[in-house]
Design a protein around this motif. Sequence first.
Motif, mmCIF file in Angstrom:
data_model
loop_
_atom_site.group_PDB
_atom_site.id
_atom_site.type_symbol
_atom_site.label_atom_id
_atom_site.label_comp_id
_atom_site.label_asym_id
_atom_site.label_seq_id
_atom_site.Cartn_x
_atom_site.Cartn_y
_atom_site.Cartn_z
ATOM 1 N N VAL A 82 0.821 -1.266 0.063
ATOM 2 C CA VAL A 82 0.193 0.135 -0.025
ATOM 3 C C VAL A 82 0.771 1.347 -0.267
ATOM 4 C CG1 VAL A 82 -1.445 1.245 1.371
ATOM 5 C CG2 VAL A 82 -1.838 -1.160 1.174
ATOM 6 N N SER A 83 0.793 2.064 -1.146
ATOM 7 C CA SER A 83 1.111 3.401 -0.886
ATOM 8 C C SER A 83 -0.030 4.333 -0.711
ATOM 9 C CB SER A 83 2.028 3.590 -2.393
ATOM 10 O OG SER A 83 2.383 4.833 -2.490
ATOM 11 N N ALA A 84 0.187 5.131 0.367
ATOM 12 C CA ALA A 84 -0.793 5.907 0.713
ATOM 13 C C ALA A 84 -0.396 7.246 1.593
ATOM 14 C CB ALA A 84 -1.809 5.346 1.313
ATOM 15 N N LYS A 85 -1.108 8.200 1.755
ATOM 16 C CA LYS A 85 -0.753 9.395 2.798
ATOM 17 C C LYS A 85 -1.318 9.077 3.905
ATOM 18 C CE LYS A 85 -0.757 13.575 1.120
ATOM 19 N NZ LYS A 85 -0.990 14.820 0.506
ATOM 20 N N ASN A 86 -0.814 9.038 4.947
ATOM 21 C CA ASN A 86 -1.235 8.698 6.335
ATOM 22 C C ASN A 86 -1.982 9.776 6.813
ATOM 23 O OD1 ASN A 86 -1.168 8.745 9.283
ATOM 24 N ND2 ASN A 86 0.217 7.096 9.245
ATOM 25 N N PRO A 87 -3.173 9.667 7.339
ATOM 26 C CA PRO A 87 -4.200 10.674 7.742
ATOM 27 C C PRO A 87 -3.829 11.199 9.056
ATOM 28 C CG PRO A 87 -5.239 8.625 8.307
ATOM 29 C CD PRO A 87 -3.885 8.336 7.535
ATOM 30 N N GLU A 88 -2.934 10.773 9.685
ATOM 31 C CA GLU A 88 -2.539 11.453 10.883
ATOM 32 C C GLU A 88 -1.434 12.457 10.880
ATOM 33 O OE1 GLU A 88 -1.414 7.690 13.220
ATOM 34 O OE2 GLU A 88 -3.326 7.355 13.972
ATOM 35 N N ASP A 89 -0.441 12.034 9.968
ATOM 36 C CA ASP A 89 0.721 13.050 9.825
ATOM 37 C C ASP A 89 0.809 13.606 8.414
ATOM 38 O OD1 ASP A 89 1.913 11.045 8.655
ATOM 39 O OD2 ASP A 89 3.378 10.754 9.961
ATOM 40 N N GLY A 90 0.114 13.262 7.521
ATOM 41 C CA GLY A 90 0.176 13.915 6.198
ATOM 42 C C GLY A 90 1.134 13.028 5.125
ATOM 43 N N GLU A 91 1.915 12.391 5.786
ATOM 44 C CA GLU A 91 3.310 11.845 5.229
ATOM 45 C C GLU A 91 2.832 10.623 4.341
ATOM 46 O OE1 GLU A 91 6.537 12.859 5.405
ATOM 47 O OE2 GLU A 91 5.686 14.652 6.652
ATOM 48 N N ILE A 92 3.567 10.308 3.399
ATOM 49 C CA ILE A 92 3.453 9.319 2.442
ATOM 50 C C ILE A 92 4.222 8.016 2.983
ATOM 51 C CG2 ILE A 92 3.493 8.147 0.142
ATOM 52 C CD1 ILE A 92 3.078 11.069 -0.830
ATOM 53 N N TYR A 93 3.404 6.718 2.972
ATOM 54 C CA TYR A 93 4.218 5.734 3.473
ATOM 55 C C TYR A 93 3.953 4.485 2.428
ATOM 56 C CZ TYR A 93 4.503 7.958 8.228
ATOM 57 O OH TYR A 93 5.032 8.720 9.080
ATOM 58 N N LEU A 94 4.824 3.382 2.442
ATOM 59 C CA LEU A 94 4.719 2.237 1.855
ATOM 60 C C LEU A 94 4.463 1.101 3.008
ATOM 61 C CD1 LEU A 94 7.716 2.496 -0.728
ATOM 62 C CD2 LEU A 94 5.048 2.475 -1.092
ATOM 63 N N THR A 95 3.224 0.464 2.965
ATOM 64 C CA THR A 95 3.295 -0.666 3.917
ATOM 65 C C THR A 95 3.285 -1.957 3.170
ATOM 66 O OG1 THR A 95 1.768 1.151 4.896
ATOM 67 C CG2 THR A 95 1.554 -1.227 5.792
ATOM 68 N N TYR A 96 4.033 -2.836 3.617
ATOM 69 C CA TYR A 96 4.134 -4.331 2.782
ATOM 70 C C TYR A 96 3.356 -5.098 4.032
ATOM 71 C CZ TYR A 96 7.725 -1.792 0.439
ATOM 72 O OH TYR A 96 8.411 -0.890 -0.488
ATOM 73 N N PHE A 97 2.723 -6.084 3.257
ATOM 74 C CA PHE A 97 1.796 -7.170 4.049
ATOM 75 C C PHE A 97 2.373 -8.393 3.384
ATOM 76 C CE2 PHE A 97 -0.738 -3.427 3.805
ATOM 77 C CZ PHE A 97 -1.288 -3.304 4.869
ATOM 78 N N THR A 98 2.876 -9.324 4.603
ATOM 79 C CA THR A 98 3.447 -10.730 4.243
ATOM 80 C C THR A 98 2.581 -11.624 4.973
ATOM 81 O OG1 THR A 98 5.151 -10.773 5.929
ATOM 82 C CG2 THR A 98 5.838 -9.941 3.635
ATOM 83 N N ASP A 99 2.860 -12.691 5.003
ATOM 84 C CA ASP A 99 1.904 -13.817 5.823
ATOM 85 C C ASP A 99 1.873 -13.745 7.247
ATOM 86 O OD1 ASP A 99 0.769 -14.879 3.469
ATOM 87 O OD2 ASP A 99 2.529 -16.579 3.394
ATOM 88 N N ASN A 100 3.223 -13.087 7.660
ATOM 89 C CA ASN A 100 3.394 -13.086 9.252
ATOM 90 C C ASN A 100 3.634 -11.716 9.527
ATOM 91 O OD1 ASN A 100 5.831 -12.944 8.116
ATOM 92 N ND2 ASN A 100 6.581 -14.615 9.448
ATOM 93 N N LYS A 101 3.665 -10.665 8.896
ATOM 94 C CA LYS A 101 3.958 -9.335 9.301
ATOM 95 C C LYS A 101 3.414 -8.263 8.350
ATOM 96 C CE LYS A 101 8.290 -9.560 10.541
ATOM 97 N NZ LYS A 101 9.952 -9.509 10.555
ATOM 98 N N ILE A 102 3.344 -7.110 8.988
ATOM 99 C CA ILE A 102 2.946 -5.617 8.321
ATOM 100 C C ILE A 102 4.099 -4.955 8.709
ATOM 101 C CG2 ILE A 102 1.341 -4.155 8.150
ATOM 102 C CD1 ILE A 102 -0.780 -5.937 9.034
ATOM 103 N N THR A 103 4.857 -4.262 7.803
ATOM 104 C CA THR A 103 5.862 -3.292 7.782
ATOM 105 C C THR A 103 5.507 -2.262 7.262
ATOM 106 O OG1 THR A 103 7.163 -5.209 7.871
ATOM 107 C CG2 THR A 103 8.374 -3.244 7.662
ATOM 108 N N CYS A 104 5.695 -1.000 7.882
ATOM 109 C CA CYS A 104 5.378 0.251 7.408
ATOM 110 C C CYS A 104 6.652 1.132 7.184
ATOM 111 C CB CYS A 104 4.474 0.731 8.100
ATOM 112 S SG CYS A 104 3.839 2.674 7.153
ATOM 113 N N LEU A 105 6.957 1.685 6.048
ATOM 114 C CA LEU A 105 8.284 2.577 5.944
ATOM 115 C C LEU A 105 7.964 3.757 5.476
ATOM 116 C CD1 LEU A 105 10.404 -0.145 3.611
ATOM 117 C CD2 LEU A 105 10.523 0.008 6.096
ATOM 118 N N HIS A 106 8.740 4.931 5.795
ATOM 119 C CA HIS A 106 8.601 6.019 5.449
ATOM 120 C C HIS A 106 8.846 6.174 3.833
ATOM 121 C CE1 HIS A 106 8.167 8.147 8.970
ATOM 122 N NE2 HIS A 106 9.196 7.150 9.583
#
Length: 164
Positions: A82-106
């Motif tokens: 997921v590439s989207a703007k975070n509604p809390e701080d207005g920054e754009i993040y990349l969020t990766y979803f694997t079978d056992n983890k969700i990882t969000c990067l600036h």
Amino acid sequence: MSVTSVNGNSNSAEYYKNTTSSTKIEEPFSIGIQEETEKEPKKALQKEQEEVPSAYMGLSFTDIFYSGKFKLNQIPVVNQIVSAKNPEDGEIYLTYFTDNKITCLHAGTDGKKAWEVEVNEEQQQKVKDFFKEFTPYKWAKELYSGDDMAMATVKNFWLELFEK
């Protein structure tokens, strides 16, 4: 240029012959191979063997790889991005979803990890159900983006969803 046209006279061949030289090899060229001396090869071998865990001593790579101690594919497969703007701080993040983890990067220049959440089997199903409501890009079935995906970049959203 031909040899006869050098220096513009009929005796040009003689002129050309006198201006050239040849290299004579007086001694044959050979490569001497020095014998390897054994200066403590046993210590080097012992050091190499000391670095190998005793559980794997004497096993080949194939034996270790297929021993059942390792999963055949240990590289995590990304199911959704997921590439989207975070509604809390207005920054754009990349969020990766694997079978056992969700990882969000600036998504900015640094690419540092913003947060990470471990996911169990029950939570995996909730993640799959979440993504059923959205349509990925046609050219990349794992990629989601846009304002409707903003909540996917919020850690607390996932923690609350998993508590339900």
